[in-house]
Design a protein around this motif. Structure first.
Motif, PDB file in Angstrom:
ATOM      1  N   ARG A 113       5.595  10.295  -3.908  1.00 10.83           N
ATOM      2  CA  ARG A 113       5.617   9.022  -4.632  1.00 10.83           C
ATOM      3  C   ARG A 113       5.718   7.846  -3.667  1.00 10.83           C
ATOM      4  N   ALA A 114       6.536   8.039  -2.599  1.00  8.30           N
ATOM      5  CA  ALA A 114       6.672   6.973  -1.601  1.00  8.30           C
ATOM      6  C   ALA A 114       5.335   6.747  -0.887  1.00  8.30           C
ATOM      7  N   VAL A 115       4.672   7.880  -0.570  1.00  6.63           N
ATOM      8  CA  VAL A 115       3.372   7.754   0.089  1.00  6.63           C
ATOM      9  C   VAL A 115       2.379   7.098  -0.860  1.00  6.63           C
ATOM     10  N   GLN A 116       2.405   7.521  -2.146  1.00  2.00           N
ATOM     11  CA  GLN A 116       1.496   6.924  -3.120  1.00  2.00           C
ATOM     12  C   GLN A 116       1.804   5.430  -3.290  1.00  2.00           C
ATOM     13  N   SER A 117       3.098   5.117  -3.335  1.00  2.00           N
ATOM     14  CA  SER A 117       3.504   3.718  -3.465  1.00  2.00           C
ATOM     15  C   SER A 117       3.051   2.933  -2.234  1.00  2.00           C
ATOM     16  N   ASP A 118       3.285   3.531  -1.049  1.00  2.00           N
ATOM     17  CA  ASP A 118       2.830   2.882   0.185  1.00  2.00           C
ATOM     18  C   ASP A 118       1.306   2.743   0.202  1.00  2.00           C
TER      19      ASP A 118
END
Length: 178
Positions: free
Chosen positions: A29-34
């Protein structure tokens, strides 16, 4: 006990797997958010770059138009300057040529006047008066051109000599004295 231990180990491993999955999901999710943030930033930068490119294109077109106008203006001034230089050169050439011609004309006129003066002075001498008398009677040309009947010319190293000889009848022609 082995079964229970295996079950505890399996549950612990399953728990561990659940925690790792949760961590993986959180990281994803963090990677997707980033990634979404990066995509938004790239989109914003792309829009800014398009705006900057549009401004640069407009500025370059204005600069091109200004340079074309400047080139036309420069060519016009260069042409006018060249025309003025040619005009001044022609004027200077005319002035100096006219002045040189004037000076040459005066020098030639003065020389001819001196020659005329010398000729007039000689014409007043006794020899000049005799030559004038021969010319009045039409005999000067006869004498100077060696054209009497039977007269012949002979070339010698110091010039041409006229000999009055007798013609076929034995007559020798002459001239009238003044």
């Amino acid at each position: 006990m082995t079964d229970e231990r295996e079950l505890d180990d399996g549950l612990a491993a399953f728990d561990q797997l659940g925690r790792e999955m949760a961590e993986t999901n959180r990281l994803l999710r963090a990677v997707q958010s980033d990634q979404a943030t990066r995509n938004q930033q790239e989109h914003d930068l792309s829009a800014e770059m398009r705006a900057a490119l549009k401004q640069a294109t407009g500025a370059s077109q204005k600069a091109l138009q200004a340079s074309q106008t400047e080139i036309r203006s420069s060519l016009l001034w260069a042409g006018l300057t060249a025309f003025l230089i040619v005009l001044v050169a022609f004027g200077g050439g005319y002035f100096f040529g006219q002045q040189a011609g004037w000076d040459t004309g005066h020098a030639d006129g003065y020389q001819k006047a001196r020659n005329q003066e010398a000729a007039a002075s000689w014409a007043n001498t006794p020899a000049g008066q005799r030559a004038y008398g021969l010319d009045r009677q039409g005999n000067l040309d006869l004498l100077t051109m060696c054209q009497g009947n039977g007269w012949t010319t002979e070339r010698r190293k110091d010039g041409t000599v006229c000999f009055p000889n007798a013609d076929a009848k034995g007559n020798i022609t002459g001239w009238y004295l003044p």
